[in-house]
Design a protein around this motif. Structure first.
Motif, mmCIF file in Angstrom:
data_model
loop_
_atom_site.group_PDB
_atom_site.id
_atom_site.type_symbol
_atom_site.label_atom_id
_atom_site.label_comp_id
_atom_site.label_asym_id
_atom_site.label_seq_id
_atom_site.Cartn_x
_atom_site.Cartn_y
_atom_site.Cartn_z
ATOM 1 N N ARG A 427 0.847 -1.201 0.000
ATOM 2 C CA ARG A 427 0.000 0.000 0.000
ATOM 3 C C ARG A 427 0.874 1.238 0.000
ATOM 4 N N PRO A 428 1.256 1.808 -1.126
ATOM 5 C CA PRO A 428 1.081 1.277 -2.470
ATOM 6 C C PRO A 428 2.255 0.392 -2.899
ATOM 7 N N VAL A 429 3.282 0.271 -2.022
ATOM 8 C CA VAL A 429 4.426 -0.582 -2.311
ATOM 9 C C VAL A 429 4.680 -1.476 -1.104
ATOM 10 N N LEU A 430 5.413 -2.555 -1.315
ATOM 11 C CA LEU A 430 5.758 -3.452 -0.222
ATOM 12 C C LEU A 430 6.999 -2.909 0.469
ATOM 13 N N SER A 431 6.812 -2.400 1.689
ATOM 14 C CA SER A 431 7.914 -1.778 2.408
ATOM 15 C C SER A 431 7.526 -1.637 3.873
ATOM 16 N N ARG A 432 8.527 -1.656 4.736
ATOM 17 C CA ARG A 432 8.259 -1.370 6.147
ATOM 18 C C ARG A 432 7.992 0.115 6.366
ATOM 19 N N THR A 433 8.433 0.938 5.426
ATOM 20 C CA THR A 433 8.190 2.382 5.506
ATOM 21 C C THR A 433 7.612 2.871 4.170
ATOM 22 N N PRO A 434 6.394 2.476 3.847
ATOM 23 C CA PRO A 434 5.829 2.819 2.532
ATOM 24 C C PRO A 434 5.496 4.293 2.368
ATOM 25 N N TRP A 435 5.599 5.074 3.432
ATOM 26 C CA TRP A 435 5.362 6.517 3.336
ATOM 27 C C TRP A 435 6.527 7.213 2.638
ATOM 28 N N ARG A 436 7.703 6.602 2.668
ATOM 29 C CA ARG A 436 8.894 7.166 2.023
ATOM 30 C C ARG A 436 8.895 6.786 0.545
ATOM 31 N N THR A 437 9.151 7.749 -0.326
ATOM 32 C CA THR A 437 9.325 7.452 -1.749
ATOM 33 C C THR A 437 10.825 7.464 -2.066
ATOM 34 N N PRO A 438 11.227 6.963 -3.224
ATOM 35 C CA PRO A 438 12.654 7.007 -3.578
ATOM 36 C C PRO A 438 13.118 8.395 -4.017
ATOM 37 N N MET A 439 12.194 9.346 -4.137
ATOM 38 C CA MET A 439 12.575 10.713 -4.505
ATOM 39 C C MET A 439 12.942 11.482 -3.235
ATOM 40 N N PRO A 440 14.119 12.075 -3.163
ATOM 41 C CA PRO A 440 14.562 12.751 -1.934
ATOM 42 C C PRO A 440 13.564 13.795 -1.445
ATOM 43 N N GLY A 441 13.231 13.701 -0.170
ATOM 44 C CA GLY A 441 12.356 14.693 0.454
ATOM 45 C C GLY A 441 10.884 14.521 0.193
#
Length: 483
Positions: A427-441
Motif C-alpha cells: 500500500r502502495p508498495v511493499l515496504s516497512r516504511t511505505p510513506w517514504r518514496t525514492p525521490m529525496p524529500g
C-alpha cells in the motif's frame, strides 16, 4: 528554517502538517477545494440550516487514534452514542450494538456467549489491536497475543465459517452490516479485518462523532497548525508537481502528498520500478451518496433504531452479502446495503428545531453515474414506513462526481485504494516504511499508505515521523505534542 509543503488538507495531510510545524518546519498546506478538510468536511448542500458531512460522518477511528489522543481529544466536542449502531430487520426486529458489550450480548440471547467470545478479547485489548493495525504490517506487534487473536477471528469471519458463528438473525446481521463497510465481496478476509476492528472500537472508545459535523476535526487541526506558524492555501489545485516550487531537499525541505500516489509520478526522475508499482496499485468499488433534510425523525418500525446515529440498512446477513457481491460483479443491487447516519438524533446543532438530517450511501461500481436516491429511499422505507413523506430536500452525488469533491477518490473509491488483503501489505508498495518514496524529500501521507482508510490521522503522522527520522529528528509522540 526548513520548509514542508503538504498537498491536500484531509485529516492525514493536516496531521502531517501539524506534526512538522511543531517540529520546527515552516509548513504550507495546499488544498484544491475552496474549503479544507478533504474527508472531514461539512456543508449545507440540502437546505440552509441543515449541516451534513460531505464524506465521512462517524469517527471511531479518530476517537481511538493514538495521534488524536496525544493531540488532545478535548479540542473537539465528541458525542459517544449509547447505541453505537443498529441493524433493522423485517417484522420490527433489530439488532442493536450498544457501547456496553455486556448489554449487547445479553440482548442477543442464544448468541450472547458467541458475541462475548468474538469481541471481548479485542475490545478489552484495544491498544494492542490499534498498534497492530495502525501502521505497516511488516513488523512485530507490541501485543502479539492480541494480534494472533485478531488474525484467527479474521480467518473465521472472513470465510464460510462466519455462517456458523451465530444462530440468531440479529447477531448475524450486526456483524454483516459492519463487515460490509469494506466494500468488497463477502465473505472476505479484508472485510472481516475492517469489520472486527470497527466492532471492537464500538465496545471500547465507542463510535464517536463531533458535535457540529466532521468539519470540526479539520478545524481543530488547522487552528493548531496556524498557532505554530503554518499556512493553508485553498482553491489551489496541483496537477503537476514538476512545476511546484516546494524547496530543495538537499536543504532539508520536504514535500508530503495527501493525495492519490499517482500524483508523485509527475515529479522529475521517478525511478521506473517505483513508477510501475504505483501504476499497478488498484482502486476499488465506489460509493454513491445522498443527503436528506427531513421534517422530523425517521419513523423506524423498531424504536431502538432511532437511538443509534449509525444504521446499517439491508436486511439479513444473506441479503447484505448478496448486495455486496452484486457490486463486486460490476452491477448495482436492486436491494442495496445502505450505510445510514442520522447524526441529529443526538446532535441538535445539525438541523433546525424539530428537523433532522440523514446521510446515506450505497456501494456501486467504479465511475458509476447512478443516482442512488430512489434505491436508498425504498430500502429505508422498508424498515421505516413513511420516511419518504419526511423528506424536505435531498442532494445526490454519484461515484463519477465524487472525484470533483476530492481528487484522491479515483473513480469514487472513498478508501484511497481497494482494501484487499494484498493491498493491506502492498500500500502502495511493499515496504516497512511505505510513506517514504525514492525521490529525496518526498513522502506519501494518505489513505493509500498504512493503515489505510479511516479518519485516524495515522498515515499522515507516520509520514511526518518517517521524514523527521530521515532528517535526523528523533521526535517521540509525547515530546512532539508537549505544549
Amino acid at each position: 528554517m526548513p520548509r514542508a509543503t503538504v498537498i491536500g488538507s484531509g485529516p492525514n495531510g493536516l496531521t502531517a502538517a501539524v506534526s512538522l510545524a511543531r517540529a520546527g518546519y515552516a509548513v504550507e498546506v495546499i488544498e484544491a477545494a475552496p474549503t479544507i478538510g478533504g474527508g472531514v468536511r461539512s456543508d449545507t448542500s440540502t437546505l440552509p440550516g441543515f449541516v451534513l458531512d460531505v464524506c465521512s460522518a462517524v469517527h471511531p477511528a479518530a476517537y481511538s487514534s493514538p495521534f488524536f489522543r496525544a493531540f488532545g481529544r478535548d479540542r473537539i466536542d465528541w458525542i459517544i452514542p449509547e447505541a453505537a449502531y443498529a441493524h433493522p430487520l423485517d417484522g420490527g426486529r433489530a439488532g442493536i450494538a450498544w457501547h456496553d458489550l455486556e448489554r449487547t450480548a445479553d440482548a442477543l440471547g442464544p448468541d450472547a456467549r458467541a458475541w462475548r467470545a468474538l469481541l471481548r478479547p479485542l475490545s478489552s485489548h484495544i491498544d494492542g489491536l490499534l498498534d497492530f493495525t495502525g501502521g505497516s504490517l511488516l513488523r512485530l506487534p507490541d501485543d502479539p497475543v492480541t494480534a494472533v487473536r485478531y488474525g484467527l477471528r479474521v480467518l473465521e469471519q472472513g470465510s464460510a465459517m462466519a455462517e456458523r458463528t451465530f444462530r440468531t438473525a440479529e447477531a448475524a446481521a450486526l456483524v454483516a452490516g459492519v463487515v460490509a463497510h469494506a466494500n468488497s465481496a463477502l465473505p472476505s478476509l479484508s472485510g472481516a479485518a475492517a469489520g472486527l476492528l470497527l466492532m471492537a472500537q464500538a465496545h471500547a472508545g465507542g463510535w464517536a462523532y463531533p458535535r457540529g459535523g466532521a468539519q470540526r476535526i479539520a478545524d481543530a487541526l488547522a487552528d493548531d497548525l496556524r498557532a505554530h506558524g503554518g499556512r493553508i492555501r485553498t482553491d489551489a489545485p496541483v496537477a503537476d508537481l514538476s512545476a511546484l516550487d516546494w524547496g530543495d531537499p538537499r536543504q532539508g525541505d520536504l514535500l508530503l502528498l495527501n493525495t492519490a500516489p499517482r500524483l508523485a509520478l509527475t515529479l522529475r526522475d521517478v525511478p521506473v520500478r517505483y513508477a510501475d508499482a504505483v501504476r499497478a496499485y488498484r482502486y476499488g468499488h465506489a460509493a454513491a451518496k445522498v443527503d436528506f433534510a427531513l421534517d422530523g425523525p425517521v419513523p423506524w418500525t423498531n424504536p431502538d433504531v432511532a437511538l443509534a446515529p449509525t444504521v446499517h440498512v439491508g436486511g439479513t446477513r444473506e441479503e447484505v452479502w448478496a448486495s455486496e457481491n452484486t457490486v463486486a460483479q460490476g452491477r448495482i443491487s436492486d436491494r442495496p446495503y445502505v450505510l445510514v447516519v442520522q447524526p441529529s438524533v443526538l446532535d441538535d446543532s445539525r438541523a433546525p428545531a424539530g428537523r433532522q438530517v440523514l446521510w446515506a450511501y450505497i456501494h456501486v461500481p467504479a465511475n458509476s453515474d447512478a443516482d442512488a436516491t430512489e434505491l436508498i429511499v425504498r430500502q429505508i422505507e422498508r424498515f421505516a414506513p413513511g420516511f419518504r413523506d419526511r423528506i424536505l430536500a435531498s442532494h445526490a452525488v454519484s461515484a463519477r462526481e465524487r472525484v470533483h469533491l476530492n481528487p484522491a477518490e479515483i473513480g469514487g473509491d472513498i478508501f484511497g485504494g481497494a482494501f484487499t488483503m494484498r493491498q493491506a501489505f502492498v500500500r502502495p508498495v511493499l515496504s516497512r516504511t511505505p510513506w517514504r518514496t525514492p525521490m529525496p524529500g518526498v513522502y506519501l501521507a494518505s489513505a493509500a499508505t498504512p493503515p489505510g482508510p479511516g479518519v485516524n490521522g495515522m498515515a499522515g503522522w507516520h509520514a511526518a515521523r518517517t521524514a523527521l527520522a530521515d532528517a535526523g529528528e528523533r521526535v517521540a509522540l509525547p515530546d512532539l505534542f508537549t505544549p
